[in-house]
Design an enzyme around this catalytic site. Structure first.
Site, short mmCIF file in Angstrom:
data_model
loop_
_atom_site.label_atom_id
_atom_site.label_comp_id
_atom_site.label_asym_id
_atom_site.label_seq_id
_atom_site.Cartn_x
_atom_site.Cartn_y
_atom_site.Cartn_z
N GLY A 272 2.95 -1.19 4.41
CA GLY A 272 3.07 0.39 4.00
C GLY A 272 4.65 0.76 3.50
CG HIS B 292 -5.52 1.93 5.34
ND1 HIS B 292 -4.96 2.75 6.24
CD2 HIS B 292 -4.67 0.95 5.08
CE1 HIS B 292 -3.65 2.63 6.62
NE2 HIS B 292 -3.52 1.58 5.98
CG ASN C 23 -1.69 1.36 1.46
OD1 ASN C 23 -1.58 1.95 0.46
ND2 ASN C 23 -2.41 1.45 2.29
N GLY D 75 2.97 2.55 10.58
CA GLY D 75 3.94 3.25 10.42
C GLY D 75 4.74 3.67 11.86
CD GLU E 87 -2.44 5.41 6.69
OE1 GLU E 87 -2.65 5.71 5.74
OE2 GLU E 87 -1.83 4.93 7.34
CE LYS F 28 -0.02 3.20 4.64
NZ LYS F 28 0.17 3.11 6.13
CB SER G 100 5.81 -1.72 12.06
OG SER G 100 5.60 -0.18 12.06
CD GLU H 64 -3.29 -2.44 7.41
OE1 GLU H 64 -2.01 -2.51 6.78
OE2 GLU H 64 -3.75 -1.31 7.30
#
Ligand code: 13P
Length: 249
Positions: free
Chosen positions: A233, A94, A9, A172, A96, A11, A212, A166
């Site tokens: 990510g 997701h 992903n 992250g 985010e 992003k 991560s 996730e």
């Protein structure tokens, strides 16, 4: 046998030139695992990316879509638009998107229906926040996210659904769920599916871990029986790192 999948992903990273350069690097990598490989560049780069990877075994997928077929939704993209450029898989839910763009279980349920109606595959993301885990509520949170967005579906629909656990506190942050934490949650997710749809369906659904995931920890996480791959990510933005994760199976 359920599929092993590693999806990158990207992003909101990489302009067109950077996207094509990374795709060239990815194609130079050697794959030694049987995992399905996918990458999700930004919308503006999807068509070129699709063309660049048409003859490769890397699938280009989208990071999001709207639930409506078309209409007055400025700035949005529909499932048919994605299909029209060859994109058949979309990431939905997701954290985010949930956090910064107010996506809810209800709006996600509509997106899921719209994608399935167009015959798309979905990587459906969910996961608890740190406070949920600290208070021991991670199971309830995850169960509700899955039930609210997916449990109106028929069992047959799960042929086109990939789940991605996730935990928000691991995204992250450099802090990964331990392999045991990932396995416990993935087994719980599979049990939740089995309770609703039966063990046969639950056994066939791939459940990816994201948060991560790196070359240094992927192998241990992927060695767990209910972890069927990863949604990556940061480490998906470097071809060698991404393929080290792909080859961790
Ligand atoms: P990181 O691998 O950068 O933690 O991101 C995980 C993720 O959000 C994938 O969708």
């Amino acid at each position: 046998m359920r599929k092993q999948i590693v999806a990158g992903n990207w992003k909101m990273n990489n302009d067109l030139a950077e996207t094509l350069a990374l795709l060239t690097d990815l194609q130079k990598q050697t794959q030694t695992s049987n995992a399905e490989v996918m990458v999700a560049p930004a919308f503006t780069n999807l068509y070129k990316a699709f063309e660049a990877l048409k003859d490769s075994n890397i699938e280009v997928i989208a990071q999001n879509m709207h639930y409506a077929e078309n209409g007055a939704y400025t700035g949005e993209i529909s499932a048919s638009m994605l299909k029209s450029i060859g994109i058949n898989t979309v990431i939905l839910g997701h954290s985010e998107r949930r956090e910064y763009f107010n996506e809810t279980d209800e709006s996600l349920a509509k997106k899921v229906d719209a994608a399935l109606e167009k015959g798309m595959r979905i990587i459906f993301c969910f996961g608890e926040e740190l406070a949920d885990r600290k208070s021991g509520n991670e199971g309830t949170v995850v169960e509700n996210q899955i039930k609210n967005a997916l449990f109106h579906l028929s069992a047959a629909a799960f042929q086109n659904i990939i789940l991605a656990y996730e935990p928000v506190w691991a995204i992250g942050t450099g802090e990964t769920a331990s392999p045991e934490q990932a396995q416990d949650m993935h087994a719980f997710i599979r049990k939740t599916l089995a309770n609703k749809y039966g063990a046969d369906i639950a056994e066939e659904v791939s459940i990816l871990y994201g948060g991560s995931c790196k070359p240094g920890n992927a192998q241990e996480i992927f060695s767990k029986p209910d972890v069927d791959g990863g949604l990556i990510g940061g480490a998906s933005l470097k071809a060698e790192d991404f393929y080290a994760i792909v080859n961790a199976f």
